[in-house]
Design a protein around this motif. Sequence first.
Motif, PDB file in Angstrom:
ATOM      1  N   ILE A  23       0.839  -1.203   0.000  1.00  0.00           N
ATOM      2  CA  ILE A  23       0.000   0.000   0.000  1.00  0.00           C
ATOM      3  C   ILE A  23       0.873   1.252   0.000  1.00  0.00           C
ATOM      4  O   ILE A  23       0.603   2.227  -0.706  1.00  0.00           O
ATOM      5  N   GLY A  24       1.947   1.228   0.798  1.00  0.00           N
ATOM      6  CA  GLY A  24       2.871   2.351   0.819  1.00  0.00           C
ATOM      7  C   GLY A  24       3.545   2.555  -0.527  1.00  0.00           C
ATOM      8  O   GLY A  24       3.734   3.692  -0.976  1.00  0.00           O
ATOM      9  N   PHE A  25       3.920   1.459  -1.166  1.00  0.00           N
ATOM     10  CA  PHE A  25       4.530   1.508  -2.494  1.00  0.00           C
ATOM     11  C   PHE A  25       3.565   2.121  -3.508  1.00  0.00           C
ATOM     12  O   PHE A  25       3.946   2.999  -4.301  1.00  0.00           O
ATOM     13  N   LEU A  26       2.313   1.675  -3.470  1.00  0.00           N
ATOM     14  CA  LEU A  26       1.316   2.213  -4.404  1.00  0.00           C
ATOM     15  C   LEU A  26       1.111   3.709  -4.182  1.00  0.00           C
ATOM     16  O   LEU A  26       1.070   4.490  -5.142  1.00  0.00           O
ATOM     17  N   GLY A  27       0.998   4.114  -2.926  1.00  0.00           N
ATOM     18  CA  GLY A  27       0.807   5.521  -2.619  1.00  0.00           C
ATOM     19  C   GLY A  27       1.973   6.366  -3.076  1.00  0.00           C
ATOM     20  O   GLY A  27       1.800   7.468  -3.612  1.00  0.00           O
ATOM     21  N   GLY A  28       3.178   5.844  -2.880  1.00  0.00           N
ATOM     22  CA  GLY A  28       4.379   6.571  -3.298  1.00  0.00           C
ATOM     23  C   GLY A  28       4.485   6.700  -4.802  1.00  0.00           C
ATOM     24  O   GLY A  28       5.180   7.593  -5.301  1.00  0.00           O
ATOM     25  N   ALA A  29       3.812   5.809  -5.518  1.00  0.00           N
ATOM     26  CA  ALA A  29       3.825   5.845  -6.984  1.00  0.00           C
ATOM     27  C   ALA A  29       2.636   6.620  -7.539  1.00  0.00           C
ATOM     28  O   ALA A  29       2.440   6.681  -8.755  1.00  0.00           O
ATOM     29  N   GLY A  30       1.828   7.205  -6.637  1.00  0.00           N
ATOM     30  CA  GLY A  30       0.667   7.973  -7.076  1.00  0.00           C
ATOM     31  C   GLY A  30      -0.510   7.121  -7.481  1.00  0.00           C
ATOM     32  O   GLY A  30      -1.392   7.582  -8.218  1.00  0.00           O
ATOM     33  N   LEU A  31      -0.544   5.883  -6.983  1.00  0.00           N
ATOM     34  CA  LEU A  31      -1.626   4.959  -7.309  1.00  0.00           C
ATOM     35  C   LEU A  31      -2.568   4.780  -6.125  1.00  0.00           C
ATOM     36  O   LEU A  31      -2.184   4.977  -4.973  1.00  0.00           O
ATOM     37  N   ALA A  32      -3.788   4.387  -6.405  1.00  0.00           N
ATOM     38  CA  ALA A  32      -4.774   4.168  -5.348  1.00  0.00           C
ATOM     39  C   ALA A  32      -4.438   2.908  -4.561  1.00  0.00           C
ATOM     40  O   ALA A  32      -3.787   1.987  -5.073  1.00  0.00           O
ATOM     41  N   ASP A  33      -4.889   2.881  -3.299  1.00  0.00           N
ATOM     42  CA  ASP A  33      -4.625   1.728  -2.438  1.00  0.00           C
ATOM     43  C   ASP A  33      -5.164   0.427  -3.014  1.00  0.00           C
ATOM     44  O   ASP A  33      -4.610  -0.648  -2.778  1.00  0.00           O
ATOM     45  N   ASP A  34      -6.271   0.524  -3.779  1.00  0.00           N
ATOM     46  CA  ASP A  34      -6.904  -0.672  -4.329  1.00  0.00           C
ATOM     47  C   ASP A  34      -6.534  -0.911  -5.794  1.00  0.00           C
ATOM     48  O   ASP A  34      -7.211  -1.659  -6.497  1.00  0.00           O
ATOM     49  N   ALA A  35      -5.448  -0.274  -6.242  1.00  0.00           N
ATOM     50  CA  ALA A  35      -5.020  -0.472  -7.632  1.00  0.00           C
ATOM     51  C   ALA A  35      -4.577  -1.904  -7.878  1.00  0.00           C
ATOM     52  O   ALA A  35      -4.592  -2.392  -9.013  1.00  0.00           O
ATOM     53  N   VAL A  36      -4.167  -2.581  -6.803  1.00  0.00           N
ATOM     54  CA  VAL A  36      -3.751  -3.978  -6.863  1.00  0.00           C
ATOM     55  C   VAL A  36      -4.509  -4.743  -5.783  1.00  0.00           C
ATOM     56  O   VAL A  36      -4.636  -4.268  -4.652  1.00  0.00           O
ATOM     57  N   THR A  37      -5.029  -5.901  -6.131  1.00  0.00           N
ATOM     58  CA  THR A  37      -5.731  -6.745  -5.151  1.00  0.00           C
ATOM     59  C   THR A  37      -4.728  -7.568  -4.361  1.00  0.00           C
ATOM     60  O   THR A  37      -3.865  -8.239  -4.949  1.00  0.00           O
ATOM     61  N   TRP A  38      -4.824  -7.490  -3.032  1.00  0.00           N
ATOM     62  CA  TRP A  38      -3.924  -8.262  -2.181  1.00  0.00           C
ATOM     63  C   TRP A  38      -4.484  -9.661  -1.974  1.00  0.00           C
ATOM     64  O   TRP A  38      -5.630  -9.842  -1.581  1.00  0.00           O
ATOM     65  N   VAL A  39      -3.662 -10.666  -2.253  1.00  0.00           N
ATOM     66  CA  VAL A  39      -4.032 -12.061  -2.062  1.00  0.00           C
ATOM     67  C   VAL A  39      -3.349 -12.551  -0.785  1.00  0.00           C
ATOM     68  O   VAL A  39      -2.129 -12.737  -0.768  1.00  0.00           O
ATOM     69  N   PRO A  40      -4.085 -12.740   0.303  1.00  0.00           N
ATOM     70  CA  PRO A  40      -3.466 -13.125   1.583  1.00  0.00           C
ATOM     71  C   PRO A  40      -2.771 -14.479   1.495  1.00  0.00           C
ATOM     72  O   PRO A  40      -3.199 -15.378   0.770  1.00  0.00           O
ATOM     73  N   SER A  41      -1.681 -14.604   2.244  1.00  0.00           N
ATOM     74  CA  SER A  41      -0.978 -15.888   2.337  1.00  0.00           C
ATOM     75  C   SER A  41      -0.587 -16.104   3.794  1.00  0.00           C
ATOM     76  O   SER A  41      -0.562 -15.165   4.590  1.00  0.00           O
ATOM     77  N   ASP A  42      -0.256 -17.326   4.132  1.00  0.00           N
ATOM     78  CA  ASP A  42       0.119 -17.659   5.498  1.00  0.00           C
ATOM     79  C   ASP A  42       1.571 -17.307   5.801  1.00  0.00           C
ATOM     80  O   ASP A  42       2.107 -17.712   6.825  1.00  0.00           O
ATOM     81  N   GLY A  43       2.200 -16.585   4.919  1.00  0.00           N
ATOM     82  CA  GLY A  43       3.587 -16.191   5.117  1.00  0.00           C
ATOM     83  C   GLY A  43       4.285 -16.027   3.787  1.00  0.00           C
ATOM     84  O   GLY A  43       3.684 -16.195   2.714  1.00  0.00           O
ATOM     85  N   ALA A  44       5.571 -15.698   3.854  1.00  0.00           N
ATOM     86  CA  ALA A  44       6.327 -15.449   2.630  1.00  0.00           C
ATOM     87  C   ALA A  44       6.526 -16.721   1.800  1.00  0.00           C
ATOM     88  O   ALA A  44       6.456 -16.677   0.567  1.00  0.00           O
ATOM     89  N   ALA A  45       6.781 -17.841   2.476  1.00  0.00           N
ATOM     90  CA  ALA A  45       7.074 -19.076   1.746  1.00  0.00           C
ATOM     91  C   ALA A  45       5.971 -19.481   0.766  1.00  0.00           C
ATOM     92  O   ALA A  45       6.239 -19.707  -0.421  1.00  0.00           O
ATOM     93  N   PRO A  46       4.709 -19.574   1.213  1.00  0.00           N
ATOM     94  CA  PRO A  46       3.658 -19.920   0.243  1.00  0.00           C
ATOM     95  C   PRO A  46       3.438 -18.836  -0.800  1.00  0.00           C
ATOM     96  O   PRO A  46       3.046 -19.125  -1.934  1.00  0.00           O
ATOM     97  N   ALA A  47       3.705 -17.584  -0.436  1.00  0.00           N
ATOM     98  CA  ALA A  47       3.549 -16.491  -1.400  1.00  0.00           C
ATOM     99  C   ALA A  47       4.571 -16.605  -2.526  1.00  0.00           C
ATOM    100  O   ALA A  47       4.267 -16.371  -3.699  1.00  0.00           O
TER     101      ALA A  47
END
Length: 347
Positions: A191-215
Motif C-alpha cells: 500500500i505504501g509503495f502504491l501511494g508513493g507511486a501515485g496509485l490508489a490503495d486498491d489499484a492492486v488486489t492483495w491475495v493473503p498468504s500464510d507467510g512469505a514461503a507460500p507467497a
Amino acid sequence: MSTNKRSIFAVLASAALLLSACGGDNGDNGSDNGGSEAGGGSGHVCDVAPDYPSGPIEVIVPFSAGGGTDQVARAVANELSQDLGVQVNVVNRTGGGGVVGHQAIASAKNDGHTIGLVTAELAMMHWQGLTDLTPEGVAGISQVNEDSAVISVSANSPYEDIDQLVAAIKSGDVKNASGTVQGGIGHLAMIGFLGGAGLADDAVTWVPSDGAAPAVQELVAGGVDFIVTSSIGEVRTMLENGEVRALAIMGTEKDPKYTDVPLLSEYGNDYTGGTWRGFAAPVGTDEKIVAELECYLGEIVERPGFTEVMDASAFKIKYRNAEEFAQFMKEADESFGPLMESAGLAH
C-alpha cells in the motif's frame, strides 16, 4: 564482550569450580552451560541488578519454531545463557497472528525472568481491533533486527524494473500481489509503495498468504503478479536459484549481499517499510534488570555467535538501546495507524 575477555572469564570460572570441588561443594548451579551462579557476581560491567537472575529465564516468541523470529530469539538466548549463568529457554506462544505471544509477554510476571522478542506486529494489531495491546504495553529492552521490505517478481516476468511494474499496474496488466496475511507487513508495504507511486490503495488486489514461503511458491507458479515480503532473506533461496527477480528494496540502504537490487527511492518513490524485532519485558520490570539485559544485548549483537546466524539468514542487525527502542516503537505505531486507516484495515 571480546573473545579474549570471554576466554579469561571461562578460565576463572573453571578455576572457581575446581576450588569448589576441593571444598566438597556438590551443589548444582541450575545451568547446563557451566557458567556463573544465578544472581550474577561475575564482576562484569553489565551486572548491575543485584541477585539477578535467581533462576531460569523464559523468552517468549510470538511465532512458530523455525521461523525468522524464532531463529533470532534462539541465537540471542544461547549467548545470554552463557552471560547470566542460567538456562534461557525459548517458548513459542503462537496464535492470532502474533496476538497470543505478544499478550503473553506483556502480562507475564515483571520479575525479569520472562521476557520476549516483540515484532512490528505489536504496532499494528491494535489498529486492526485484534487486541488492546500497544507498544506502550511493554518495556523495551533492545532492538536487535530491522529488515526492509522487498518487491519481487518471478524470473519469467516481463517486468525488469519498478518503472515497468508501475506502468503495468496503471494499464491494468498487473492485478494482484501477495506476501503476507491481510493487513500484515507485506500488505502495508505494498500500500505504501502504491501511494508513493501515485496509485490508489486498491489499484492492486492483495491475495493473503500464510507467510512469505507460500507467497513465493504462488508467485513462481504464476498465481500472482508480484510479491512484497518483509525482507530479502525471505526470497533469498529462490533469488539465488534464479527463480525470482528482486526489483527493489524499500529501505534507505542497499543490501551488501545484493548490491544489484536497487532501492525503491532510486525510482522516485520515497516510501520505506519493513519489519523489526527487539526484546521487551513486562511493564514494571525493575529498571536495573532492564539495564543489565540491555547491556548484555548490546554486546551480543556484535558476537560471532549471533552475527553468523543473522548473516546466514540474510537478516540485518540493527541495535537500539532501551530508550531508543521505546521511541522507535512509538513512532512505528503512529506511522502504521494512518496507513492502515487509509487502506480500510483499521477498526
